[in-house]
Enzyme design. Structure first.
Site, short mmCIF file in Angstrom:
data_model
loop_
_atom_site.label_atom_id
_atom_site.label_comp_id
_atom_site.label_asym_id
_atom_site.label_seq_id
_atom_site.Cartn_x
_atom_site.Cartn_y
_atom_site.Cartn_z
N HIS A 193 0.88 -1.17 0.00
CA HIS A 193 0.00 0.00 0.00
C HIS A 193 0.92 1.22 0.00
O HIS A 193 2.01 1.18 0.59
CB HIS A 193 -0.85 0.08 1.27
N ASP A 228 2.33 1.91 3.34
CA ASP A 228 3.30 0.96 3.93
C ASP A 228 4.71 1.43 3.63
O ASP A 228 5.60 1.37 4.48
CB ASP A 228 3.20 -0.44 3.31
C1 XLS Z 1 -7.33 -7.07 4.20
C2 XLS Z 1 -6.88 -7.23 2.83
C3 XLS Z 1 -5.76 -6.28 2.43
C4 XLS Z 1 -5.60 -6.28 0.93
C5 XLS Z 1 -4.84 -5.12 0.41
O1 XLS Z 1 -8.04 -7.91 4.75
O2 XLS Z 1 -6.51 -8.54 2.65
O3 XLS Z 1 -4.59 -6.62 3.07
O4 XLS Z 1 -5.01 -7.45 0.49
O5 XLS Z 1 -5.41 -3.91 0.70
#
Ligand code: XLS
Ligand code: NI
Ligand code: NI
Length: 438
Positions: free
Chosen positions: A102, A105
């Site tokens: 993200h 991140d």
């Molecule tokens: C959350 C999601 C997230 C997505 C990316 O439950 O899995 O991590 O994979 O935003």
């Protein structure tokens, strides 16, 4: 390499099933061929930046426990770059070829949008250099539209147009960065896209706004020449009570209804399938049957806890079923296996991250080998073909061809007496599947 973050750990070797080493692969042999492709080409393993590098392992009852010597917790770009250095050392040592992130991140969210975007640009330049140095590629990028308080009532489904605009700006930037880094895809996961009570919600308006949002993303993608695949990641709830992208079928319906199906595929996550009360292989099959199975978030949930525990997948039964579906559709094109999984809160040392990924990679390598054999032997396919054979001949064939009518079927039923289908043989087939796991 200037600073080493995992000095006691070298490149994880493949040692085969006789190995007693906990820091070696027993099944994952990157260059070994399974069918026409190497394991590495089939599996396309990816590190989830948010869990591996940034997650402190807090839970609703306690603070973070993880030792992450690469992260000083500050909002500086310096810190973000150091976290990236650790991440790429980690991926290279494990032989992880891809990563996913993200925007928030990899770079800090600062006081205003301009400052956050500038920080992201600065870190992206560093990531680009690291990708080249460590031969790691970006599987997909995404924008975090769920952490900041402004998104408490949704991003692309927010009742507030200013919030909606902010989310669009964030996605625009995240797409540009994903493009710059050669991302194979871009994910939309709508954790806050949904509602908690209809007393304050205009569902039709929110879903309509979400469709507009995604159309704008498609337009912008074309404008900047980004060739990566767009993915929607279904999840029924958590954090929001009712999430609009609740499962694969709901996503497909939304995409079709809004003329978006040609531009999107699905990124299916095991733990989300569980929360939707489906098995992972169900979700994969629904997506694949629509020609929309793109990528996998590889994790697993706890059978006793009803939330997204994001555990590392270690069950060979599960990985076999996943790879079975992936091989059946001809393998990943732009997607891969992204370990959207975190070590348990009590596994707090950096070495635990290695154990976790080794376990997941080995489980998938073994699952791949088994699934390949299952498909080669063709026993299951033969059984299923046989089970529906009555639709390939006689009256069944007229149904398949769309030529039957209620009158023609009634005539057939009257003439043929009481019908009886063949046994489903579930137990025999489960036993057969177990013979492959021996
Ligand atoms: C959350 C999601 C997230 C997505 C990316 O439950 O899995 O991590 O994979 O935003
Ligand atoms: Ni996910
Ligand atoms: Ni998840």
């Amino acid at each position: 390499m200037s600073q080493e973050f995992f000095p006691k750990i070298g490149r994880i070797p493949y040692e085969g099933t006789k190995s007693k080493s906990a820091l070696a692969f027993r099944h994952y042999n990157a260059e070994e061929k399974v069918g026409k492709k190497t394991m590495k080409e089939h599996l396309r393993f990816s590190m989830a930046y948010w869990h591996a590098m940034k997650n402190p392992s807090g839970d609703p009852f306690g603070v973070g426990t993880r030792l992450r010597p690469w992260d000083d917790g500050s909002d500086s770009v310096e810190n973000a770059k150091r976290v990236a250095d650790a991440g790429f050392e980690f991926m290279e040592k494990l032989g992880l070829e891809y990563y996913c992130f993200h925007d928030r991140d990899v770079a800090p969210e600062l006081g205003d949008l301009r400052a956050s975007s500038d920080a992201l640009d600065e870190v992206a330049a560093h990531l680009k250099k690291l990708q080249r140095q460590h031969k790691v590629k970006l599987l997909w990028g995404t924008a975090c539209l769920f952490s900041h308080p402004r998104y408490m009532q949704g991003a692309a489904t927010s009742p507030d147009a200013d919030v909606y605009a902010y989310a669009a700006a964030q996605v625009k930037k995240a797409m540009e960065v994903t493009h710059l880094l050669g991302g194979r895809g871009y994910v939309f996961w709508g954790g806050r896209e949904g509602y908690s009570t209809l007393l304050n919600t205009n569902m039709k308006r929110e879903v309509g706004n979400l469709a507009h949002f995604l159309h704008m993303a498609v337009d912008y993608k074309k404008k900047i020449g980004f060739k990566g695949q767009f993915f929607i990641e279904p999840k029924p709830r958590e954090p929001t009570t009712h999430q609009y992208d609740s499962d694969a079928a709901a996503c497909l319906n939304f995409l079709r209804e809004n003329d978006l199906l040609k531009d999107f595929q699905l990124n299916i996550e095991t733990n989300h399938a569980t929360l939707a009360m489906h098995r992972m292989e169900h979700e994969l099959t629904v997506a694949a049957d629509a020609g929309a199975l793109g990528s996998v978030d590889a994790n697993t949930g706890d059978e006793l806890i009803g939330w997204d525990t994001d555990q590392f997948p270690t069950s060979i039964y599960l990985t076999t079923q996943i790879m079975w579906q992936i091989l059946k559709m001809g393998g990943f094109k732009t997607g891969g296996l992204n370990f959207d999984a975190k070590v348990r809160r009590d596994s707090y040392e950096p070495v635990d991250l290695f154990y976790a990924h080794i376990g997941g990679m080995d489980a998938f390598a073994k699952g791949l080998k088994i699934a390949h054999r299952i498909l080669q032997d063709g026993d299951f396919a033969k059984f299923v073909t046989q089970r529906y054979a009555s639709f390939d001949r006689g009256i069944g064939k007229t149904v398949t061809q769309g030529k039957a009518t209620f009158e023609s079927l009634e005539k057939h039923a009257l003439a043929n007496g009481e019908p009886m289908p063949g046994s489903g043989r579930q137990e025999m087939l489960e036993n057969l599947l177990n013979t492959y796991l021996d």
